[in-house]
Design a protein around this motif. Structure first.
Motif, PDB file in Angstrom:
ATOM      1  N   ALA A 178      -3.820  94.042  20.904  1.00 24.95           N
ATOM      2  CA  ALA A 178      -4.009  92.899  21.809  1.00 24.95           C
ATOM      3  C   ALA A 178      -2.996  91.784  21.530  1.00 24.95           C
ATOM      4  CB  ALA A 178      -5.435  92.373  21.683  1.00 24.95           C
ATOM      5  N   LEU A 179      -2.885  91.368  20.268  1.00 24.05           N
ATOM      6  CA  LEU A 179      -2.041  90.192  19.988  1.00 24.05           C
ATOM      7  C   LEU A 179      -0.567  90.546  19.798  1.00 24.05           C
ATOM      8  CD1 LEU A 179      -4.317  88.084  17.588  1.00 24.05           C
ATOM      9  CD2 LEU A 179      -4.174  88.043  20.071  1.00 24.05           C
ATOM     10  N   VAL A 180      -0.288  91.481  18.883  1.00 22.14           N
ATOM     11  CA  VAL A 180       1.131  91.773  18.589  1.00 22.14           C
ATOM     12  C   VAL A 180       1.831  92.322  19.828  1.00 22.14           C
ATOM     13  CG1 VAL A 180       2.719  93.149  17.194  1.00 22.14           C
ATOM     14  CG2 VAL A 180       0.684  92.160  16.143  1.00 22.14           C
ATOM     15  N   GLU A 181       1.148  93.227  20.527  1.00 16.73           N
ATOM     16  CA  GLU A 181       1.774  93.790  21.733  1.00 16.73           C
ATOM     17  C   GLU A 181       2.004  92.682  22.774  1.00 16.73           C
ATOM     18  OE1 GLU A 181       3.374  96.277  22.461  1.00 16.73           O
ATOM     19  OE2 GLU A 181       3.397  96.289  24.642  1.00 16.73           O
ATOM     20  N   GLY A 182       1.034  91.770  22.900  1.00 15.24           N
ATOM     21  CA  GLY A 182       1.209  90.647  23.827  1.00 15.24           C
ATOM     22  C   GLY A 182       2.383  89.775  23.423  1.00 15.24           C
ATOM     23  N   MET A 183       2.485  89.537  22.120  1.00 15.12           N
ATOM     24  CA  MET A 183       3.568  88.672  21.632  1.00 15.12           C
ATOM     25  C   MET A 183       4.913  89.395  21.732  1.00 15.12           C
ATOM     26  SD  MET A 183       3.425  85.597  20.796  1.00 15.12           S
ATOM     27  CE  MET A 183       4.504  84.352  20.172  1.00 15.12           C
ATOM     28  N   ARG A 184       4.872  90.731  21.627  1.00 20.33           N
ATOM     29  CA  ARG A 184       6.123  91.488  21.780  1.00 20.33           C
ATOM     30  C   ARG A 184       6.686  91.261  23.191  1.00 20.33           C
ATOM     31  NH1 ARG A 184       8.179  95.711  24.029  1.00 20.33           N
ATOM     32  NH2 ARG A 184       6.236  96.283  25.064  1.00 20.33           N
ATOM     33  N   ILE A 185       5.788  91.274  24.181  1.00 20.17           N
ATOM     34  CA  ILE A 185       6.219  91.057  25.568  1.00 20.17           C
ATOM     35  C   ILE A 185       6.798  89.638  25.711  1.00 20.17           C
ATOM     36  CG2 ILE A 185       5.431  90.959  27.977  1.00 20.17           C
ATOM     37  CD1 ILE A 185       3.134  92.936  27.029  1.00 20.17           C
ATOM     38  N   VAL A 186       6.109  88.670  25.089  1.00 23.15           N
ATOM     39  CA  VAL A 186       6.604  87.282  25.106  1.00 23.15           C
ATOM     40  C   VAL A 186       8.000  87.220  24.470  1.00 23.15           C
ATOM     41  CG1 VAL A 186       6.245  84.964  24.156  1.00 23.15           C
ATOM     42  CG2 VAL A 186       4.299  86.239  25.098  1.00 23.15           C
ATOM     43  N   GLY A 187       8.148  87.901  23.321  1.00 26.89           N
ATOM     44  CA  GLY A 187       9.427  87.894  22.600  1.00 26.89           C
ATOM     45  C   GLY A 187      10.561  88.466  23.427  1.00 26.89           C
ATOM     46  N   VAL A 188      10.259  89.535  24.164  1.00 28.81           N
ATOM     47  CA  VAL A 188      11.295  90.158  24.999  1.00 28.81           C
ATOM     48  C   VAL A 188      11.724  89.203  26.113  1.00 28.81           C
ATOM     49  CG1 VAL A 188      11.699  92.023  26.668  1.00 28.81           C
ATOM     50  CG2 VAL A 188      10.579  92.531  24.486  1.00 28.81           C
ATOM     51  N   ASP A 189      10.731  88.571  26.760  1.00 29.06           N
ATOM     52  CA  ASP A 189      11.074  87.669  27.871  1.00 29.06           C
ATOM     53  C   ASP A 189      11.761  86.390  27.374  1.00 29.06           C
ATOM     54  OD1 ASP A 189      10.220  89.479  29.648  1.00 29.06           O
ATOM     55  OD2 ASP A 189       8.582  88.299  30.506  1.00 29.06           O
ATOM     56  N   PHE A 190      11.440  85.999  26.136  1.00 28.23           N
ATOM     57  CA  PHE A 190      12.125  84.838  25.521  1.00 28.23           C
ATOM     58  C   PHE A 190      13.581  85.211  25.278  1.00 28.23           C
ATOM     59  CE2 PHE A 190      12.533  82.187  21.433  1.00 28.23           C
ATOM     60  CZ  PHE A 190      12.907  81.051  22.126  1.00 28.23           C
ATOM     61  N   ARG A 191      13.773  86.395  24.705  1.00 27.58           N
ATOM     62  CA  ARG A 191      15.136  86.864  24.427  1.00 27.58           C
ATOM     63  C   ARG A 191      15.951  86.953  25.723  1.00 27.58           C
ATOM     64  NH1 ARG A 191      14.896  92.719  22.913  1.00 27.58           N
ATOM     65  NH2 ARG A 191      14.940  92.858  25.171  1.00 27.58           N
ATOM     66  N   ASP A 192      15.290  87.403  26.795  1.00 28.76           N
ATOM     67  CA  ASP A 192      16.013  87.601  28.051  1.00 28.76           C
ATOM     68  C   ASP A 192      16.113  86.338  28.905  1.00 28.76           C
ATOM     69  OD1 ASP A 192      16.292  90.170  27.221  1.00 28.76           O
ATOM     70  OD2 ASP A 192      14.714  91.002  28.503  1.00 28.76           O
ATOM     71  N   GLY A 193      15.656  85.215  28.374  1.00 30.13           N
ATOM     72  CA  GLY A 193      15.796  83.948  29.104  1.00 30.13           C
ATOM     73  C   GLY A 193      14.808  83.767  30.236  1.00 30.13           C
ATOM     74  N   ILE A 194      13.709  84.564  30.238  1.00 30.41           N
ATOM     75  CA  ILE A 194      12.689  84.417  31.293  1.00 30.41           C
ATOM     76  C   ILE A 194      11.659  83.373  30.869  1.00 30.41           C
ATOM     77  CG2 ILE A 194      10.839  85.652  32.543  1.00 30.41           C
ATOM     78  CD1 ILE A 194      12.660  88.216  32.083  1.00 30.41           C
ATOM     79  N   LEU A 195      11.359  83.334  29.570  1.00 26.52           N
ATOM     80  CA  LEU A 195      10.475  82.305  29.022  1.00 26.52           C
ATOM     81  C   LEU A 195      11.302  81.337  28.192  1.00 26.52           C
ATOM     82  CD1 LEU A 195       7.352  84.269  27.707  1.00 26.52           C
ATOM     83  CD2 LEU A 195       7.507  82.840  29.748  1.00 26.52           C
ATOM     84  N   PHE A 196      10.839  80.100  28.112  1.00 31.59           N
ATOM     85  CA  PHE A 196      11.562  79.085  27.336  1.00 31.59           C
ATOM     86  C   PHE A 196      10.681  78.542  26.214  1.00 31.59           C
ATOM     87  CE2 PHE A 196      13.593  79.439  31.431  1.00 31.59           C
ATOM     88  CZ  PHE A 196      14.914  79.607  31.049  1.00 31.59           C
ATOM     89  N   VAL A 197      11.295  77.713  25.368  1.00 29.29           N
ATOM     90  CA  VAL A 197      10.624  77.277  24.137  1.00 29.29           C
ATOM     91  C   VAL A 197       9.198  76.744  24.357  1.00 29.29           C
ATOM     92  CG1 VAL A 197      10.738  75.612  22.238  1.00 29.29           C
ATOM     93  CG2 VAL A 197      12.756  76.903  22.881  1.00 29.29           C
ATOM     94  N   PRO A 198       8.952  75.834  25.312  1.00 32.54           N
ATOM     95  CA  PRO A 198       7.577  75.312  25.431  1.00 32.54           C
ATOM     96  C   PRO A 198       6.558  76.420  25.687  1.00 32.54           C
ATOM     97  CG  PRO A 198       9.091  74.046  26.790  1.00 32.54           C
ATOM     98  CD  PRO A 198       9.859  75.218  26.288  1.00 32.54           C
ATOM     99  N   GLU A 199       6.932  77.376  26.552  1.00 32.30           N
ATOM    100  CA  GLU A 199       6.001  78.475  26.854  1.00 32.30           C
ATOM    101  C   GLU A 199       5.785  79.351  25.629  1.00 32.30           C
ATOM    102  OE1 GLU A 199       8.933  78.807  29.335  1.00 32.30           O
ATOM    103  OE2 GLU A 199       7.924  78.783  31.271  1.00 32.30           O
ATOM    104  N   VAL A 200       6.881  79.585  24.893  1.00 28.51           N
ATOM    105  CA  VAL A 200       6.766  80.441  23.709  1.00 28.51           C
ATOM    106  C   VAL A 200       5.910  79.763  22.648  1.00 28.51           C
ATOM    107  CG1 VAL A 200       8.046  81.584  21.858  1.00 28.51           C
ATOM    108  CG2 VAL A 200       8.940  81.589  24.179  1.00 28.51           C
ATOM    109  N   LEU A 201       6.052  78.457  22.532  1.00 22.47           N
ATOM    110  CA  LEU A 201       5.225  77.747  21.554  1.00 22.47           C
ATOM    111  C   LEU A 201       3.745  77.807  21.941  1.00 22.47           C
ATOM    112  CD1 LEU A 201       7.386  74.630  20.660  1.00 22.47           C
ATOM    113  CD2 LEU A 201       6.817  76.569  19.205  1.00 22.47           C
TER     114      LEU A 201
END
Ligand code: B1M
Length: 237
Positions: free
Chosen positions: A54-77
């Motif tokens: 539930a958590l790590v897999e969810g955060m993995r998706i967040v990490g990928v979109d952060f890396r690809d510039g789809i999510l930004f720092v406030p959302e990642v935080l």
């Protein structure tokens, strides 16, 4: 939003709930993530399964979109805070049930530098991936790193720097480790916005990590390589 309000997490089956938790983590919905964690635990999931699926897999998706510039720092935080809230529930249970440890890392921001948002993200992502993390904070002189690795005997030493004026301090730490003959006892990973691979190589680090997701991947890869070469050295196939 109305649609979100209509979802009753406890009425979802396990698969739907985990999917919803990935979405809630992505959206930084801390209360929903906490509720999801508690529901899955109540249904008999082990803390380790909740953490990874539930958590790590969810955060993995967040990490990928952060890396690809789809999510930004406030959302990642916000996502990271939601994950942290879930982890606060799981952490004592994981300690009790003995989830497999992936390895241990000491991490800190170097002397003269007080930036810690990136380091904190790396710590959380590493913890989420099953690593034990000892975070020694900001503004660390070499003595702090040496004391922490001596005390905690980690697999990895991580250093963070956000300023061009502080990043050379990483070399001071690594050179001191060399002088003491302990450099090769640790995997040294470095990160921070002004760094790059060439810099990491020039200071004698094992790798530069562009972001938290890369830090997790690099840690996994290097610990596996090290385990492989240790087995080979001992003649274990
Ligand atoms: Co500062 N700051 N800041 N700042 N600050 C920068 C870094 C700067 C680029 C802004 C700018 O001018 N454009 C600039 C540096 C310029 C340079 O060196 N060439 C700068 C400056 C100049 C300063 C001050 C000197 C300003 C002043 O006082 N005149 C001062 C220095 C204080 C000090 O450290 N002694 C200062 C202060 C601050 C605040 C306190 C206001 C605040 C920090 C708050 C905090 O951290 N708690 C701050 C902030 C927020 C920034 C910016 C805007 C954002 C940094 C950040 O958090 N990024 C930054 C500009 C920028 O980078 N765009 C800036 C988000 C974070 C998620 O990314 O940290 O890169 P990052 O971490 C990533 C990766 O780099 C990697 O993974 C992370 C997650 O994906 N990573 C690692 C990081 N560490 C790792 C370690 C690892 C692995 C990966 O180990 C294994």
């Amino acid at each position: 939003m109305a649609e979100e309000d209509d979802i009753v997490l406890s009425e979802l089956d396990d698969e739907e709930l985990v999917q919803q938790m990935h979405d809630d983590l992505y959206d930084g919905l801390k209360d929903e993530v906490e509720e999801g964690v508690n529901i899955l635990l109540g249904r008999g999931w082990t803390p380790y399964r909740v953490l990874t699926e539930a958590l790590v897999e969810g955060m993995r998706i967040v990490g990928v979109d952060f890396r690809d510039g789809i999510l930004f720092v406030p959302e990642v935080l916000m996502a990271a805070n939601s994950m942290k809230a879930g982890m606060i529930i799981l952490r004592p249970l994981l300690a009790e049930t003995g989830a497999p440890r992936m390895g241990k890392m000491v991490i800190g921001t170097v002397k003269g530098d007080i930036h810690d948002i990136g380091k904190n993200l790396v710590s959380m992502m590493m913890e989420g991936a099953g690593y034990e993390v000892i975070d020694i904070g900001i503004n660390n002189p070499v003595e702090n790193y040496l004391a922490a690795i001596e005390e905690h005997k980690p697999d990895i030493l991580g250093m963070s720097a956000l300023l061009t004026t502080t990043m050379p301090y990483m070399k001071v730490v690594i050179d001191t480790m060399k002088e003491k003959g302990i450099r090769d006892d640790y995997i040294v990973l470095v990160g921070g916005a002004p760094l790059n691979e060439a810099f990491a190589e020039s200071v004698g680090a094992d790798a530069y990590c562009r972001d938290a997701a890369v830090a997790v991947e690099t840690a996994k890869k290097m610990i596996a390589e090290r385990a492989g070469s240790n087995s080979a050295a001992m003649g274990i196939s």
